[in-house]
Design an enzyme around this catalytic site. Structure first.
Site, short mmCIF file in Angstrom:
data_model
loop_
_atom_site.label_atom_id
_atom_site.label_comp_id
_atom_site.label_asym_id
_atom_site.label_seq_id
_atom_site.Cartn_x
_atom_site.Cartn_y
_atom_site.Cartn_z
N SER A 160 0.91 -0.67 0.18
CA SER A 160 -0.13 0.09 -0.16
C SER A 160 1.07 1.58 0.07
O SER A 160 2.34 1.26 0.15
CB SER A 160 -1.17 0.07 0.76
OG SER A 160 0.12 0.19 2.15
N LYS A 161 0.32 2.37 -0.30
CA LYS A 161 0.63 3.76 -0.05
C LYS A 161 2.15 3.28 1.14
O LYS A 161 2.89 4.22 1.01
CB LYS A 161 0.04 4.85 -0.17
CG LYS A 161 -0.38 5.15 -1.78
CD LYS A 161 -1.88 6.21 -1.30
CE LYS A 161 -2.54 5.94 -2.75
NZ LYS A 161 -3.22 7.49 -2.58
N ARG A 162 1.68 3.47 2.29
CA ARG A 162 2.68 3.01 3.40
C ARG A 162 3.83 2.34 3.02
O ARG A 162 5.14 3.00 3.51
CB ARG A 162 2.17 2.49 5.09
CG ARG A 162 1.60 1.58 4.38
CD ARG A 162 1.24 0.88 5.66
NE ARG A 162 1.35 -0.48 5.94
CZ ARG A 162 0.39 -1.38 5.54
NH1 ARG A 162 -0.72 -0.78 4.82
NH2 ARG A 162 0.53 -2.42 5.73
#
Length: 469
Positions: free
Chosen positions: A237-239
């Site tokens: 994910s974006k993290r």
């Protein structure tokens, strides 16, 4: 039989890493067989589909070099084809109108869940001629007995009991067709022979196969790839940083490195790590893809990227490098040609973005000395060495690595000090920091006037430091 594969993203966001890997696998299957690769934009979700997202998908595919042979096709421009087949299924009693209200369906699901049952349509309107009203959806009349069996290239044999599949809505109350129905018609009419997609679509496959069979259409072969996990083992994910393909471009990665990395996320060929596109096309097989989830490893991507920065023909890399200099507002007309710079710097950085940032001093004056480097190397004790080497460099009649190296060495010999006592203050003076390629080549890439002037700036800095003590 001509092998035809497709990549069919929904334009609700950027082209993410998982989608790009699916596209690559599909593309390789088609290319290896001398077949066709189709790009289809599944934009029936009008509320979430956007033109910027479509543009981002096309840009990402083009950047990766995954060119398509047909398309892009847009589902919103094919509604007449879906309506034609919905009417055919209704006429053949393979679909029916369902008048159940939202309230009834919600109550039904709540009761099913309360009883520990799997929520599914109960068939109320399936054989109920008394049902009627102004608002209705159209449902596919799914077989109620038997099962759907198919062989997945990655997961092996898969079977679903038809009793577990309810009557799928194929047209909404406003008449628009649903995703699962559009996909079936598109795959049939576009003569798709191999469907490569994410594992989240496994449950859609038996429903789509039943519709294909009801239409008398051929069944394609299927391969459902696993998800990609981040470095920490959790779903990517974006993290975890960049998940958009174009973000990797922005972060300084070459498309060759990204493709090489993506093909290895779930597939291998012995111990080989480096694959050209030609080698991927020759060696890749769907049956060799691992069904386990793949873990993203940024360090390996960095290693691959540096490999391609160093090994690809310079003329292939320079346009991508130029993009980063432009992005960082560095005017390359005021310094060495990028064709000269790339071989000099590629060993020292992992990305093109990093290369551009670390090369700024070749094209413009640095704003200030790196604080730590100046504190360590631009001390009063270094003043004598800088003044001496400045004189020698200023008097050179030939400006090349050999003459520069000789001048530095002679300065160290005259002062009876090690090369580091001259080289490190000189490096900081000329580049503004303590890191650069070998001094002889670095200085030769700059003009003689620039070098002498920057040494003078460093000497002034040292003198100010002396006065402040």
């Amino acid at each position: 039989m001509t092998v035809v594969t497709r990549f069919a993203p929904s334009p609700t966001g950027f082209l993410h890493v998982g989608g790009a890997r699916t596209a690559l696998y599909s593309w390789l299957v088609a290319k290896a067989a001398g077949g066709k690769f189709v790009l289809r934009i599944e934009d029936t979700d009008r509320e979430r589909s956007t033109q910027p997202a479509i543009d981002a998908i096309l840009e990402g595919m083009e950047w990766l070099g995954l060119t398509w042979d047909e398309g892009p096709y847009y589902q919103t421009k094919r509604f007449d084809r879906y309506e034609h087949y919905i009417a055919q299924l209704l006429a053949e009693d393979k679909a029916y109108k369902c008048y159940c209200s939202t309230e009834r369906l919600e109550q039904m699901r709540e009761e099913q869940m309360a009883n520990g049952e799997k929520p599914r349509y109960d068939g109320h309107c399936r054989d109920n001629p008394a049902a009627g009203g102004d608002s209705y959806v159209i449902r596919f009349r799914n077989p109620q007995t038997g099962s759907v069996k198919f062989h997945d290239h990655i997961r092996g044999p898969i079977e679903f009991a038809n009793s577990e599949l309810d009557d799928l809505i194929i047209a909404r109350s406003d008449g628009t067709p649903t995703y699962n129905f559009c996909v079936v018609i598109d795959d049939w009419e576009m003569q798709i022979t191999h469907v490569v997609r994410g594992e989240d679509h496994i449950n859609n496959t038996p429903r789509q196969i039943n519709i294909l069979q009801a239409l008398g259409a051929p069944i394609p072969e299927y391969a459902h790839v696993s998800m990609i996990l981040g470095d920490d083992g959790k779903k990517l994910s974006k993290r975890h940083g960049a998940v958009s393909v174009m973000q990797y471009r922005d972060d300084g990665y070459l498309p060759e490195a990204v493709l090489n990395y993506l093909v290895r996320l779930g597939w291998s060929h012995g111990d080989q790590e480096i694959f050209s596109v030609a080698e991927m096309t020759e060696l890749f097989r769907l049956d060799d893809v691992n069904k386990a989830a793949s873990a993203f490893n940024t360090e390996k991507l960095n290693w691959l990227n540096q490999h391609y920065m160093k090994s690809l023909p310079v003329e292939r890399v320079v346009p991508y490098l130029q993009w980063h200099f432009t992005d960082q507002a560095i005017d390359v007309s005021k310094g060495p040609a990028l064709e000269q710079l790339l071989p000099l710097m590629a060993d020292r950085v992992k990305t093109l973005k990093e290369l551009a940032a670390q090369s700024r001093y070749f094209y413009e004056e640095y704003e200030a000395f790196d604080e730590a480097a100046a504190k360590k190397h631009l001390r009063p004790v270094a003043r004598e060495a800088l003044e001496a080497v400045q004189d020698r460099l200023a008097s050179l009649t030939e400006w090349n690595p050999a003459s520069i190296q000789q001048a530095i060495q002679q300065t160290a010999d005259d002062l009876q000090v090690g090369m580091g006592k001259v080289g490190m203050p000189l490096r900081v003076a000329v580049t503004g920091s303590g890191n650069s390629p070998s001094l002889d080549v670095t200085l030769a890439m700059l003009s003689q006037t620039q070098v002498v002037g920057r040494i003078a700036r460093a000497i002034s800095y040292i003198m100010e430091r002396e006065q402040a003590q």
